[in-house]
Design a protein around this motif. Structure first.
Motif, PDB file in Angstrom:
ATOM      1  N   TYR A  51       0.847  -1.189   0.000  1.00  0.00           N
ATOM      2  CA  TYR A  51       0.000   0.000   0.000  1.00  0.00           C
ATOM      3  C   TYR A  51       0.882   1.237   0.000  1.00  0.00           C
ATOM      4  CZ  TYR A  51      -3.577   3.343   1.226  1.00  0.00           C
ATOM      5  OH  TYR A  51      -4.429   4.404   1.217  1.00  0.00           O
ATOM      6  N   ARG A  53       0.479   5.276   0.197  1.00  0.00           N
ATOM      7  CA  ARG A  53      -0.418   6.403   0.464  1.00  0.00           C
ATOM      8  C   ARG A  53      -0.310   7.429  -0.666  1.00  0.00           C
ATOM      9  NH1 ARG A  53      -2.815   7.329   4.653  1.00  0.00           N
ATOM     10  NH2 ARG A  53      -3.583   9.267   5.460  1.00  0.00           N
ATOM     11  N   GLY A  71      -4.088   3.044  -3.444  1.00  0.00           N
ATOM     12  CA  GLY A  71      -3.025   2.331  -2.782  1.00  0.00           C
ATOM     13  C   GLY A  71      -2.024   1.744  -3.685  1.00  0.00           C
TER      14      GLY A  71
END
Length: 71
Positions: A51, A53, A71
């Protein structure tokens, strides 16, 4: 000890609004809305589940966004 950084908020976005756009139009819209990383992938591409951000992903076939996720 240094303070713990607070990550910036991700854009509040409607991912369905990208479906049907061209890859270029989708990327431009995503950047205007504050996404820092835009990734276009062909269908069936193997990717990690890491993931990141601020990243938005597009599944693109024939230059049209078929699916979108963060993500």
């Amino acid at each position: 000890m240094a303070p713990v950084p607070t990550p910036s908020a991700e854009p509040d976005d409607d991912f369905d609004s990208y479906v049907g756009l061209t890859a270029r139009a989708a990327e431009e819209r995503a950047r205007e809305r504050g996404w820092t990383t835009v990734r276009a992938l062909p269908p069936g591409t193997v990717i990690t589940l890491e993931y990141l951000r601020g990243r938005i992903n597009f599944e693109v076939a024939d230059d049209v966004v078929r699916r979108c996720w963060k993500g």
